[in-house]
Design a protein around this motif. Structure first.
Motif, PDB file in Angstrom:
ATOM      1  N   LEU A   1       2.998   2.398   5.841  1.00 33.57           N
ATOM      2  CA  LEU A   1       2.359   2.031   7.104  1.00 33.57           C
ATOM      3  C   LEU A   1       3.002   0.798   7.741  1.00 33.57           C
ATOM      4  O   LEU A   1       2.670   0.449   8.881  1.00 33.57           O
ATOM      5  CB  LEU A   1       0.862   1.772   6.890  1.00 33.57           C
ATOM      6  CG  LEU A   1      -0.030   3.008   6.840  1.00 33.57           C
ATOM      7  CD1 LEU A   1      -1.379   2.684   6.222  1.00 33.57           C
ATOM      8  CD2 LEU A   1      -0.217   3.589   8.244  1.00 33.57           C
TER       9      LEU A   1
ATOM     10  N   PRO B   1      -4.233   2.358   9.067  1.00 33.16           N
ATOM     11  CA  PRO B   1      -4.099   3.821   9.146  1.00 33.16           C
ATOM     12  C   PRO B   1      -4.912   4.362  10.327  1.00 33.16           C
ATOM     13  O   PRO B   1      -5.970   3.831  10.642  1.00 33.16           O
ATOM     14  CB  PRO B   1      -4.684   4.295   7.819  1.00 33.16           C
ATOM     15  CG  PRO B   1      -5.609   3.206   7.389  1.00 33.16           C
ATOM     16  CD  PRO B   1      -5.007   1.924   7.880  1.00 33.16           C
TER      17      PRO B   1
ATOM     18  N   ARG C   1       0.846  -1.185   0.000  1.00 35.32           N
ATOM     19  CA  ARG C   1       0.000   0.000   0.000  1.00 35.32           C
ATOM     20  C   ARG C   1       0.889   1.246   0.000  1.00 35.32           C
ATOM     21  O   ARG C   1       2.027   1.189   0.453  1.00 35.32           O
ATOM     22  CB  ARG C   1      -0.891   0.051   1.261  1.00 35.32           C
ATOM     23  CG  ARG C   1      -1.797  -1.150   1.438  1.00 35.32           C
ATOM     24  CD  ARG C   1      -2.444  -1.128   2.820  1.00 35.32           C
ATOM     25  NE  ARG C   1      -1.433  -1.236   3.868  1.00 35.32           N
ATOM     26  CZ  ARG C   1      -1.687  -1.109   5.171  1.00 35.32           C
ATOM     27  NH1 ARG C   1      -2.929  -0.864   5.586  1.00 35.32           N
ATOM     28  NH2 ARG C   1      -0.732  -1.231   6.061  1.00 35.32           N
ATOM     29  N   ALA C   2       0.340   2.356  -0.459  1.00 33.49           N
ATOM     30  CA  ALA C   2       1.035   3.648  -0.333  1.00 33.49           C
ATOM     31  C   ALA C   2       0.079   4.644   0.307  1.00 33.49           C
ATOM     32  O   ALA C   2      -1.070   4.772  -0.116  1.00 33.49           O
ATOM     33  CB  ALA C   2       1.471   4.161  -1.700  1.00 33.49           C
ATOM     34  N   VAL C   3       0.556   5.325   1.337  1.00 26.82           N
ATOM     35  CA  VAL C   3      -0.159   6.486   1.878  1.00 26.82           C
ATOM     36  C   VAL C   3       0.264   7.673   1.016  1.00 26.82           C
ATOM     37  O   VAL C   3       1.452   7.811   0.705  1.00 26.82           O
ATOM     38  CB  VAL C   3       0.210   6.736   3.346  1.00 26.82           C
ATOM     39  CG1 VAL C   3      -0.689   7.801   3.949  1.00 26.82           C
ATOM     40  CG2 VAL C   3       0.134   5.454   4.154  1.00 26.82           C
TER      41      VAL C   3
ATOM     42  N   ILE D   1       1.593  12.499   6.578  1.00 19.79           N
ATOM     43  CA  ILE D   1       1.856  11.057   6.594  1.00 19.79           C
ATOM     44  C   ILE D   1       1.979  10.558   8.034  1.00 19.79           C
ATOM     45  O   ILE D   1       1.425   9.513   8.406  1.00 19.79           O
ATOM     46  CB  ILE D   1       3.130  10.746   5.782  1.00 19.79           C
ATOM     47  CG1 ILE D   1       2.933  11.141   4.317  1.00 19.79           C
ATOM     48  CG2 ILE D   1       3.521   9.281   5.911  1.00 19.79           C
ATOM     49  CD1 ILE D   1       1.782  10.457   3.616  1.00 19.79           C
TER      50      ILE D   1
ATOM     51  N   ALA E   1       0.500  11.786  10.497  1.00 10.39           N
ATOM     52  CA  ALA E   1      -0.844  11.826  11.094  1.00 10.39           C
ATOM     53  C   ALA E   1      -1.678  10.601  10.748  1.00 10.39           C
ATOM     54  O   ALA E   1      -2.749  10.392  11.329  1.00 10.39           O
ATOM     55  CB  ALA E   1      -1.567  13.098  10.662  1.00 10.39           C
ATOM     56  N   MET E   2      -1.215   9.789   9.815  1.00  8.76           N
ATOM     57  CA  MET E   2      -1.895   8.528   9.503  1.00  8.76           C
ATOM     58  C   MET E   2      -1.269   7.355  10.259  1.00  8.76           C
ATOM     59  O   MET E   2      -1.732   6.218  10.143  1.00  8.76           O
ATOM     60  CB  MET E   2      -1.826   8.238   7.997  1.00  8.76           C
ATOM     61  CG  MET E   2      -2.410   9.314   7.104  1.00  8.76           C
ATOM     62  SD  MET E   2      -4.185   9.595   7.347  1.00  8.76           S
ATOM     63  CE  MET E   2      -4.874   8.177   6.473  1.00  8.76           C
TER      64      MET E   2
ATOM     65  N   LEU F   1      -7.249   7.065  11.386  1.00  7.90           N
ATOM     66  CA  LEU F   1      -8.109   8.047  10.720  1.00  7.90           C
ATOM     67  C   LEU F   1      -8.538   9.138  11.695  1.00  7.90           C
ATOM     68  O   LEU F   1      -8.256   9.074  12.894  1.00  7.90           O
ATOM     69  CB  LEU F   1      -9.333   7.331  10.140  1.00  7.90           C
ATOM     70  CG  LEU F   1      -9.019   6.121   9.255  1.00  7.90           C
ATOM     71  CD1 LEU F   1     -10.305   5.540   8.676  1.00  7.90           C
ATOM     72  CD2 LEU F   1      -8.043   6.492   8.153  1.00  7.90           C
ATOM     73  N   ARG F   2      -9.238  10.131  11.157  1.00  7.03           N
ATOM     74  CA  ARG F   2      -9.803  11.172  12.034  1.00  7.03           C
ATOM     75  C   ARG F   2     -11.090  10.695  12.700  1.00  7.03           C
ATOM     76  O   ARG F   2     -11.561  11.326  13.649  1.00  7.03           O
ATOM     77  CB  ARG F   2     -10.125  12.415  11.208  1.00  7.03           C
ATOM     78  CG  ARG F   2      -8.908  13.084  10.588  1.00  7.03           C
ATOM     79  CD  ARG F   2      -9.333  14.229   9.687  1.00  7.03           C
ATOM     80  NE  ARG F   2      -8.184  14.934   9.127  1.00  7.03           N
ATOM     81  CZ  ARG F   2      -8.281  15.916   8.233  1.00  7.03           C
ATOM     82  NH1 ARG F   2      -9.467  16.311   7.807  1.00  7.03           N
ATOM     83  NH2 ARG F   2      -7.191  16.504   7.777  1.00  7.03           N
ATOM     84  N   SER F   3     -11.627   9.630  12.183  1.00  2.11           N
ATOM     85  CA  SER F   3     -13.008   9.261  12.537  1.00  2.11           C
ATOM     86  C   SER F   3     -13.138   8.282  13.691  1.00  2.11           C
ATOM     87  O   SER F   3     -14.249   7.889  14.024  1.00  2.11           O
ATOM     88  CB  SER F   3     -13.683   8.646  11.304  1.00  2.11           C
ATOM     89  OG  SER F   3     -12.897   7.592  10.782  1.00  2.11           O
TER      90      SER F   3
ATOM     91  N   MET G   1      -6.322  10.556  14.773  1.00  2.78           N
ATOM     92  CA  MET G   1      -5.167  11.468  14.789  1.00  2.78           C
ATOM     93  C   MET G   1      -5.286  12.423  13.607  1.00  2.78           C
ATOM     94  O   MET G   1      -5.839  12.083  12.559  1.00  2.78           O
ATOM     95  CB  MET G   1      -3.864  10.656  14.715  1.00  2.78           C
ATOM     96  CG  MET G   1      -2.590  11.479  14.720  1.00  2.78           C
ATOM     97  SD  MET G   1      -1.106  10.564  15.307  1.00  2.78           S
ATOM     98  CE  MET G   1      -1.137   9.099  14.284  1.00  2.78           C
ATOM     99  N   THR G   2      -4.729  13.628  13.793  1.00  2.00           N
ATOM    100  CA  THR G   2      -4.574  14.572  12.687  1.00  2.00           C
ATOM    101  C   THR G   2      -3.383  15.462  13.012  1.00  2.00           C
ATOM    102  O   THR G   2      -2.864  15.424  14.138  1.00  2.00           O
ATOM    103  CB  THR G   2      -5.861  15.394  12.444  1.00  2.00           C
ATOM    104  OG1 THR G   2      -5.741  16.105  11.204  1.00  2.00           O
ATOM    105  CG2 THR G   2      -6.114  16.378  13.563  1.00  2.00           C
TER     106      THR G   2
END
Lengths: 325, 325
Positions: free
Chosen positions: B147, B152, B47-49, B83, B85-86, B154-156, B217-218
């Motif tokens: 990663l 990841p 995968r790539a962020v 990055i 923050a992920m 997320l903000r959610s 996280m952000t």
């Protein structure tokens, strides 16, 4: 305002982004799309091919010639061509977009519509972006691609004896630009004008070339002579192109050349932005490709029918070249 | 010319790019660096962020305040923070750079030097780019991240009961900006000015947070209240921040606030561009992080000591916000 549409300044960054991404489809390579600090893209073979192209209003496009949707399509298409030229398939795009605060939200949405439509045609997704204020439009697109286990096809692999071949058409974009500059282009020439505004790279032919054993490949973004020059320099070979083999391109542009008093060879050999692919094949040229010349031993240079060509050198990024118009 | 240095217009795109990439080191994630149609980057976990940020001269930086090297460092640092923050690590950057033809090659090289230096600090590479003509400097950086098998962050994902914590410092960049605007900043304040010109994200702490089980996280790019607002909205929770917990940030800025007649809380709570990280932890806060509040049930909003904060909302991308003066 344009009609009832707010401007970017009135709407603000985040509400505009919400509009841009709402309801968009993503391919299954997009594991996480827009909306967080970053996106997540599947790179199944453990590698990502990556390239970036920046388009500046007044330099690479004009908003009185192109619709915003066409600008979006062009930005995606020319980035996709760089991935094709490695023998890969585009999977994901991220977009930096700068525009004045007075830009209408409708124009911004139309730009994104063009990007999503062109990406969808490729089976790829627009997975993220940044929206900022700038004096003029600037569109920076980064593309990720998938080699699916193949070795990348570099510019440096061409060997004497190989056949040079092209997928896609040459000279259309340059002819269309001249027609636009000269205000010529109703009727028969409308298609050439469109080709300048939205190139049509030969999608899928990069993978075809890689699978057919292409030794070296690049896309024609600056002009056939200029881009073959990069390939010749990287491979330390001479590329010899045959005018007879390019006669179909010349023929397609002859009447446009007559209409504006230009030599169609300058478009075919010197014109960029069609994003055709050119490659060196050690054996047979695959379907979708047409032979245009040979790789021979010699200094790193491009010859036309065995001689140095004295036409235009192709697109230059700074003012020694010609900005629009 | 600047001294004996040619301009971009005199040198041209490709000779300039040759200068920019000559002798640069690449990490082992870079399988193919600059020089072909695209680069090739290892994405070991499949995968790539990916994220992009665009910086525009006069809007995000001023060339009479920043050296070109600082602009380069800032562009890399703020992308790296996305990055982090992920919960990932940056591996590769590609750069779109637009500049006037009269730009000196030395300034262009200095910009690249700053980018390479900051990327090297991260163990990442600058793997490709595009160089075009534009009226003012515009720098668009895309970053790829790894990663390493993690999910990841997320903000959610923030849930009531979690502890909010910060890695890195708050308010320095905003204080530095005000000092620069007001022409205040010799002696004690020089470091704050530098923090505006080159942020210092807490590199490595994104991975630390992910490994410690961070729910969400952000990074703080627009301001703590604004960015926590995005996290609160995505997670559908209320974030309650304690001013007492932020007292060290306030204290570090008190004398600068007095010097320019500003309330340091507006910098700590409303100032962006420090690219600190803020995350929600269900349990203990890991080393390198400090607790600043809690996630509670309630509408998507950010409170300060239980009340709505009436200060500045944070950075806005269009002219409703303040451009550089």
């Amino acid at each position: 305002m344009r009609g009832n549409e707010p401007t970017l300044g009135q709407l603000g960054e985040f509400p505009m982004i919400d509009r841009l991404v709402a309801g968009r489809r993503q391919p299954n390579t997009t594991q996480l799309g827009p909306g967080d600090d970053a996106a997540l893209v599947r790179c199944a073979d453990g590698r990502a091919v990556v390239s970036v192209d920046m388009l500046v209003e007044g330099r690479h496009f004009r908003l009185d010639w192109s619709t915003p949707e066409q600008v979006g399509r062009k930005a995606i298409a020319q980035n996709a061509a760089d991935i094709e030229a490695m023998g890969a398939r585009p999977t994901a795009f991220v977009v930096g977009f700068g525009a004045p605060a007075h830009t209408s939200a409708a124009d911004c949405t139309a730009l994104a519509d063009g990007m999503w439509a062109e990406a969808e045609q490729l089976g790829a997704g627009v997975v993220g972006g940044d929206l900022v204020q700038a004096d003029r439009w600037v569109v920076s697109v980064t593309v990720l691609g998938d080699l699916a286990g193949r070795s990348p096809v570099l510019r440096s692999g061409a060997r004497p004896g190989a056949t040079l071949a092209v997928a896609g058409e040459l000279g259309r974009s340059a002819a269309g630009l001249q027609l636009l500059r000269d205000g010529v282009g109703t009727g028969d020439f409308a298609e050439l004008r469109r080709r300048h505004l939205v190139p049509q790279p030969p999608y899928g032919q990069g993978v075809v070339a890689a699978d057919a054993g292409a030794q070296a490949m690049t896309d024609v973004s600056d002009g056939l002579i200029a881009d073959l020059g990069h390939l010749a320099a990287a491979s330390r070979v001479t590329c010899d192109v045959s005018r007879a083999a390019l006669a179909p391109d010349y023929g397609a542009l002859a009447s446009a050349g007559a209409a504006v008093g230009a030599d169609p060879w300058s478009w075919v050999l010197g014109g960029g932005e069609d994003h055709a692919l050119v490659a060196a094949f050690p054996g047979a040229v695959p379907g979708g490709w047409r032979a245009i010349g040979h790789v021979v031993e010699g200094p790193a240079q491009v010859l036309v029918d065995g001689a140095v060509w004295d036409g235009l050198p192709g697109w230059q990024s700074f003012d020694s070249g010609a900005p629009l118009p």
